[in-house]
Design an enzyme around this catalytic site. Structure first.
Site, PDB file in Angstrom:
ATOM      1  N   HIS A 128      23.467  44.326 -16.247  1.00  0.00           N
ATOM      2  CA  HIS A 128      24.375  43.117 -15.736  1.00  0.00           C
ATOM      3  C   HIS A 128      24.604  42.533 -17.255  1.00  0.00           C
ATOM      4  O   HIS A 128      25.714  42.456 -17.422  1.00  0.00           O
ATOM      5  CB  HIS A 128      23.854  42.808 -14.603  1.00  0.00           C
ATOM      6  CG  HIS A 128      25.277  41.369 -14.560  1.00  0.00           C
ATOM      7  ND1 HIS A 128      24.983  39.767 -14.590  1.00  0.00           N
ATOM      8  CD2 HIS A 128      26.038  41.695 -13.082  1.00  0.00           C
ATOM      9  CE1 HIS A 128      26.049  39.955 -14.096  1.00  0.00           C
ATOM     10  NE2 HIS A 128      26.768  40.362 -12.902  1.00  0.00           N
ATOM     11  N   ASP A 129      23.832  41.629 -17.181  1.00  0.00           N
ATOM     12  CA  ASP A 129      23.685  41.118 -18.351  1.00  0.00           C
ATOM     13  C   ASP A 129      23.283  41.546 -20.061  1.00  0.00           C
ATOM     14  O   ASP A 129      23.515  40.845 -21.442  1.00  0.00           O
ATOM     15  CB  ASP A 129      22.950  39.841 -18.606  1.00  0.00           C
ATOM     16  CG  ASP A 129      23.176  39.215 -16.846  1.00  0.00           C
ATOM     17  OD1 ASP A 129      24.069  39.063 -16.393  1.00  0.00           O
ATOM     18  OD2 ASP A 129      21.771  38.147 -16.941  1.00  0.00           O
ATOM     19  N   THR A 130      23.217  42.111 -19.876  1.00  0.00           N
ATOM     20  CA  THR A 130      22.429  43.385 -21.531  1.00  0.00           C
ATOM     21  C   THR A 130      23.775  44.882 -21.690  1.00  0.00           C
ATOM     22  O   THR A 130      25.220  44.763 -21.203  1.00  0.00           O
ATOM     23  CB  THR A 130      21.444  43.995 -21.595  1.00  0.00           C
ATOM     24  OG1 THR A 130      21.692  44.700 -19.349  1.00  0.00           O
ATOM     25  CG2 THR A 130      20.593  43.006 -21.409  1.00  0.00           C
TER      26      THR A 130
END
Ligand SMILES: *[C@@H]1O[C@H](CO)[C@@H](O)[C@H](O)[C@H]1NC(C)=O
Ligand SMILES: *[C@@H]1O[C@H](CO)[C@@H](O)[C@H](O)[C@H]1NC(C)=O
Ligand SMILES: *[C@@H]1O[C@H](CO)[C@@H](O)[C@H](O)[C@H]1NC(C)=O
Ligand SMILES: *[C@@H]1O[C@H](CO)[C@@H](O)[C@H](O)[C@H]1NC(C)=O
Ligand SMILES: *[C@@H]1O[C@H](CO)[C@@H](O)[C@H](O)[C@H]1NC(C)=O
Ligand SMILES: *[C@@H]1O[C@H](CO)[C@@H](O)[C@H](O)[C@H]1NC(C)=O
Ligand SMILES: *[C@@H]1O[C@H](CO)[C@@H](O)[C@H](O)[C@H]1NC(C)=O
Ligand SMILES: CC(=O)N[C@H]1CO[C@H](CO)[C@@H](O)[C@@H]1O
Length: 398
Positions: free
Chosen positions: A218-220
């Site tokens: 998600h954040d990567t």
């Protein structure tokens, strides 16, 4: 009540479930409260061994926001694809994340079109009601959830403040029918508990695993997600506490690009996959409801009477349960939510009534669902169809 608001719901719920062992509110997210609750939270690891037609254990591992081709090209996802069956036409249901997780266990997303603090009313059942009805143990493992049964909106990494655990990716915690029962909260655990349960040979028969916001991509990126998956799952492939006629689904909640079809990369693997199917591709049409339908077919469970009933059962399982895998006729984008009780775009529709008369391959709707909803059959929107509505093809209310 038109909108089931978080604030109103939270007050009702915290009264109903105030666990005697918990000092802080189960939805509190400030550090002191969370650590206080963590110190006393109860945790359980019930097991069972109910034989299924195609598998005896089901494990779903969810990643985030990646287009099909990106995931298919990642070397680590490819590594697992070569060990199983690639699902070439498995679809997300809408955007963004939360409605997809909600739907994968409850058979609908009730119009949800965002990622807010949501509580599904208590009279809506989910797959765990069906599993418990047959004595099948279940559990969720959410990486970095601070304690079993935590109901807060999020929990950040305490060293660097980065996103870590999020409620929106924890499907069963969204359901008040789960939260209202302390013994159910006790099996919604973190991955620390996963490794303990694995070691003690106390994994349940149905499990849902969510990596943290770094590990799930998600954040990567899909690269980070693939590396996490490789380190988590590869050692489990020949761990006999894990592989016990086990079917593992690796999937993504949704496609990244909103203007293309919401097709997600998915792989089925594990020792329950017949050898001759290893390295093959299954191009049948599936969506997140196929997860519930497959589990229902495998253990001959009752159904929820919602979109679970019409969904295709994964073909490798259908071959053993006598299910008819149907062809897909129409192509929809599944990139916009239809109206419903949780719709923030102001598109309201009534809470849909399960169709308690639906029957699929001899399976009927769970009796307790019939009891609650049976008298409202003139208002059902579910008819057992394979293709489900989206924001451009709305459900039809009576
Ligand atoms: C289900 O719960 C909702 C929200 O509490 C309520 O509005 C609705 O009337 C209930 N429906 C049934 C059939 O119990
Ligand atoms: C995981 O959950 C257990 C049980 O509630 C808790 O004791 C433990 O501290 C949690 N682990 C992490 C890393 O938060
Ligand atoms: C997420 O989990 C991984 C291990 O799987 C860990 O290295 C990382 O620090 C965690 N991310 C955050 C933001 O805590
Ligand atoms: C698991 O299998 C791999 C290769 O198939 C092997 O290298 C490894 O030693 C095995 N691990 C265990 C615990 O058996
Ligand atoms: C869904 O995809 C279609 C086709 O590309 C596009 O026209 C539409 O704008 C998309 N909807 C959203 C909400 O992104
Ligand atoms: C489904 O589609 C496939 C390939 O397009 C075709 O061969 C098959 O006959 C169809 N099956 C049914 C039941 O329509
Ligand atoms: C459906 O039947 C119920 C109970 O008989 C009634 O209260 C309701 O108004 C009916 N709804 C519709 C849409 O006809
Ligand atoms: C960019 C990309 O790979 N997106 C995928 C999302 O799903 C569509 C439709 O199924 C695929 O064609 C795309 O490849």
């Amino acid at each position: 009540m038109r909108f089931f608001t978080a604030a109103a719901a939270a007050s009702v719920v915290s009264v109903a479930i105030a666990a005697p062992t918990s000092v802080a509110s189960p939805t509190a997210t400030d550090v002191t409260d969370v650590y206080a609750a963590q110190a006393t939270a109860k945790t359980r690891s019930p097991t069972s061994c109910v034989k299924g037609a195609a598998f005896d254990r089901y494990v779903s591992i969810w990643f985030e926001n990646t287009d099909y081709d990106m995931a298919a090209a990642d070397p680590n996802f490819k590594f697992f694809a070569e060990k199983g069956i690639t699902l070439a036409n498995n679809f997300g249901l809408t955007h963004p994340s939360e409605p997809n997780y909600m739907a994968a266990v409850g058979g609908d997303y009730f119009g949800l079109d965002g990622d807010p603090f949501t509580q599904v009313p208590q009279n809506i059942s989910s797959v765990v009601d069906l599993l418990e009805d047959k004595g099948i143990s279940w559990g969720l493992y959410q990486e970095d959830q601070p304690y079993s049964g935590f109901q807060g909106f999020q929990w950040v990494n305490q060293q660097n403040g980065a996103n870590d655990y999020v409620r929106k990716h924890n499907p069963e915690i969204l359901y008040n029918s789960v939260v209202a029962k302390p013994e159910r909260l006790e099996v919604i655990k973190n991955t620390t508990m996963f490794f303990k349960d694995l070691e003690a040979d106390k994994l349940p028969q149905w499990m849902f695993i969510t990596p943290n916001m770094t590990s799930d991509g998600h954040d990567t990126s899909v690269t980070t997600a693939g590396i996490w998956l490789r380190s988590f799952l590869e050692p489990l492939l020949n761990n006999t506490n894990f592989m016990q006629n086990t079917l593992v689904l690796i999937t993504f909640d949704e496609n990244e690009t909103y203007t293309i079809q919401n097709r997600v990369f998915s792989v089925l693997l594990g020792d329950a996959v017949p050898k001759k199917l290893i390295g093959t591709t299954d191009a049948n049409f599936y969506n997140h409801y196929s997860e519930i339908a497959t589990v229902e077919a495998n253990w001959d469970l009752h159904t929820l009477g919602r979109y679970d009933v019409g969904a295709n059962v994964f073909a490798n399982v259908a071959a053993k349960t006598g299910e008819h895998v149907r062809n897909w006729t129409e192509s929809r984008y599944y990139n916009l939510s239809y109206p419903g009780i949780f719709n923030a775009a102001g598109k309201w529709a009534p809470q849909p009534v399960p169709n308690t008369n639906l029957r699929i391959n001899g399976r009927t709707v769970l009796p307790s669902i019939k009891e609650t909803w049976g008298h409202l059959q003139n208002e059902t929107i579910y008819h057992g169809a394979l293709e489900v509505p989206d924001g451009y093809h709305l459900p039809v209310y009576a």
